[in-house]
Structures are given as C-alpha cells and as structure tokens.
Design a protein around this motif. Structure first.
Motif, PDB file in Angstrom:
ATOM      1  N   ASP A 187       0.831  -1.198   0.000  1.00  0.00           N
ATOM      2  CA  ASP A 187       0.000   0.000   0.000  1.00  0.00           C
ATOM      3  C   ASP A 187       0.870   1.253   0.000  1.00  0.00           C
ATOM      4  N   THR A 242      -4.862   0.093  -3.548  1.00  0.00           N
ATOM      5  CA  THR A 242      -4.352  -0.241  -2.224  1.00  0.00           C
ATOM      6  C   THR A 242      -5.192  -1.346  -1.610  1.00  0.00           C
ATOM      7  N   SER A 244       8.281   0.258  -1.922  1.00  0.00           N
ATOM      8  CA  SER A 244       6.924  -0.287  -1.916  1.00  0.00           C
ATOM      9  C   SER A 244       6.802  -1.520  -2.791  1.00  0.00           C
TER      10      SER A 244
END
Length: 374
Positions: A178, A294, A233
């Motif tokens: 996320d 997400t 990420s």
C-alpha cells in the motif's frame, strides 16, 4: 460431449492453427498429422459443468476406416463367440481400428472438426479504470466526476486449455505494498498502482514475445514497474521471480497483472466465467476481479458498498463485466466507518513497519559499503 486439445507450449499464443495437440495430459495419444489435429473431443469427466480441466480435452486418433476415435474414456471392444466386436460402454458406439494398430476400440465421446466448429475466444477485459488526471478549472477544481478508491476490472485464468494447464491466478506472496508511489498521496482518484503494475507486466510480456529470455523480460518488466514509484513499496526480487514463473507458465500480461495485485491483497474476486468454448462446452475459465490501488481501498470497497443504496442488488456487477467504480464524494461521506473492520489493514501496517525498517537498514548498509569500496 465434445471438445478440444492443443500443444503444450511455453509460448503464449494458443489461438488458430497453433492450437494443435495437448501432450502430457495422462492420455496415450499418437502424434497425428496436421489434418488429424483438427479433429478434437472433450468430456466433463468430473461433472463440474465444463471440460476445462486437464485430461478433459484430446486430439482424436485416425483409424483405418477413415473415422476418428476420441481417446478420452477409450476402451477395447469385446469379441463374441463368432468374432463380432461390440463396444462395452454402449452398442451405439462404433468399434474402429486405430491407424497405429492394436485391437478395435471405441469411446463414448464424439469427435468434431475444428475447421467447421471453431473455438470461441473471449478477449481479456479492457477496463482502463477512472482517468486520474482529468480537466480542472482555473481555480484547480476538478471538472469531472471524482471517484474515491476506484478500481479496474481484470481477469486471471486458473489451470485450463489456454494456459497449458498452469495456474495463472497463483498466489505468490505480497509483492506490491500500500502507498506505492508518491503520486498516491491522497484519497482521491488515483489508480497509479494498478496502472504501474499494468505497465510492468505489459513490458515483460512484450519482451518475452519478442524473443527475450524470461529473465531478460522480467528485468524489463521490473524496470518499467518501478519507474516513478517508490522502490521500497515493491519487492523487486519477488516481482522478477513472479514474472519469470508466469511467463514460462503461458500466462499473458493481464494474468500476471491480476495475480500480482491479488497476491498483494488488492483485489476482490467476483466469480468465474468462460473464456474459451467449443460447441457450447467451456474449455477455459477465468476469474473476474475488481483490483484497487491499495489493500485499504479494497477493504473499504468490500465493506462500504453494502451500506449504500446505489449498490443494492448489484454490488460488483458480474465476473465477466465487473463494476469497479469508486465512491462519489457524497457516497464516501455517507459511509459509517464505525461499521468497517480495518483490523486486516492495521495488522498489515504493523508487520510491514518492521520489515521496512530492516529493508531500509540493509539498503543503507549496502550503499555505504559500495561507497567506501568502489
């Protein structure tokens, strides 16, 4: 019961004349000519309503009489006292002798000609999602419809004919986290994660189809995936291994895209539908999903939609045509967050915090070592 067989291949284009033979399906199938590859058969052996599972399609075998024999559930015929052969599974099925020799045999499954009964293929879903960069006025106000936590419809295919019986929905662990990318700094219309994954998977697929090795294609995909995004990420090594495995398995770019987002907890699966059929019998299924930028978006969509009248009776559309729109500002304001359980997301944040700290420390140490030992 009719159906189809194709060559087991690593390359991904299994349409048209390239369909051919399926090998290694637990069937004893002679290698036929190009003409015989057009005679195909299938059977729903497990009574689940389709013939999409391994061993349920085959290329028919040539016989000395000019007829064709389906090898699925094939049995030897039985001779009576005067030497007349009959089929033990039913007198209505003809006993024939294969061109390769052997005793007369029969099958309860009929053959059909692929040339006159072509396979019907469903293309991959084409859902670009909500455009996150619409027109604005002089004061910076959005002139279009704002959608919060919008997603995209995508499909991945479980084991079946078109995937050479590889699972292109396989969960390979969390790869995308996320908050991926600095462009997702608000709760607004952004779907950059899904589009970033699309860019990476497409780059890998195109490179592989152009003749690159799986490793080269995966590296190209990873490079395209991380451009403009926060590299912390993305588990880059996992992404590369993921792409290599899925390219070898015969999965296309949307299979990989959906599987990567599904593995990362960002997709809501709606159901299954048929993507490849022959004379009404399904040979390949797909799983339709709504995938979001997400994991938090997916959780709020799943628990928020039932609260809103606008979604009553049609929460997600259909597996073939998912409805993945985001919330309008008015709908989002109407959500009762006291009824939304975010424990799954909180647990993920806590686990990620520790792993991110370790990863960041490791990267800093490696950077230092490279600086002092060039």
């Amino acid at each position: 019961m009719i159906g189809f067989a194709t060559k087991r291949r690593r390359r991904l284009d299994l349409r048209g004349a390239a369909l051919g033979l399926v090998l290694g399906m637990g069937l004893t199938v002679a290698c036929p000519s190009i003409a015989s590859a057009q005679q195909i058969c299938a059977a729903d052996l497990n009574n689940n309503g389709d013939a999409a599972d391994e061993g349920e399609q085959a290329s028919c075998l040539a016989t000395t009489s000019g007829a064709w024999l389906c090898p699925i559930q094939q049995v030897d015929c039985v001779a009576d006292a005067v030497g007349q052969y009959s089929c033990p599974v039913g007198a209505q099925y003809a006993c024939v002798v294969k061109s390769t020799g052997g005793p007369p045999a029969c099958s309860p499954n009929q053959c059909a000609d692929l040339a006159t009964n072509p396979i019907v293929e469903e293309p991959p879903m084409d859902d670009p999602g909500t455009e996150p960069n619409g027109a604005i006025d002089a004061d910076g106000n959005c002139l279009g419809q704002i959608e919060i936590f919008s997603g995209r419809g995508m499909r991945c295919r479980p084991p079946g004919l078109s995937t050479t019986f590889s699972n292109c929905c396989k969960d390979k662990g969390k790869i995308v986290k996320d908050g991926m990318g600095s462009s997702i700094g608000s709760i607004g219309t952004k779907i950059a994660v899904a589009k970033g994954v699309f860019t990476g998977m497409k780059a890998a697929y195109v490179a592989f189809k152009a003749g690159a090795t799986a490793s080269e294609a995966a590296s190209a995909g990873a490079h395209a995936l991380i451009v403009g995004l926060d590299p912390t990420s993305l588990a880059v090594s996992l992404a590369i291994n993921f792409m290599m495995e899925f390219l070898f398995a015969g999965c296309d770019s949307q299979d990989m895209e959906a599987a990567m987002l599904r593995s990362s907890g960002m997709c809501h699966e709606i159901g299954s539908y048929c993507t490849s059929s022959f004379l009404g019998l399904c040979l390949q299924k797909a799983r339709g999903n709504c995938c979001f930028n997400t994991k938090l978006g997916r959780i709020i969509q799943e628990q928020g939609r039932p609260q809103l009248k606008a979604f009553n009776g049609n929460l997600w559309g259909t597996a073939k045509k998912p409805m993945c729109r985001g919330f309008t500002p008015e709908e989002f304001q109407a959500l009762d967050f006291s009824k939304i359980d975010l424990s799954e997301y909180y647990a993920d944040i806590e686990a990620r915090a520790q792993s991110d700290i370790r990863q960041d420390m490791g990267e800093r140490v490696n950077a230092y070592l490279k600086a002092v030992n060039p």
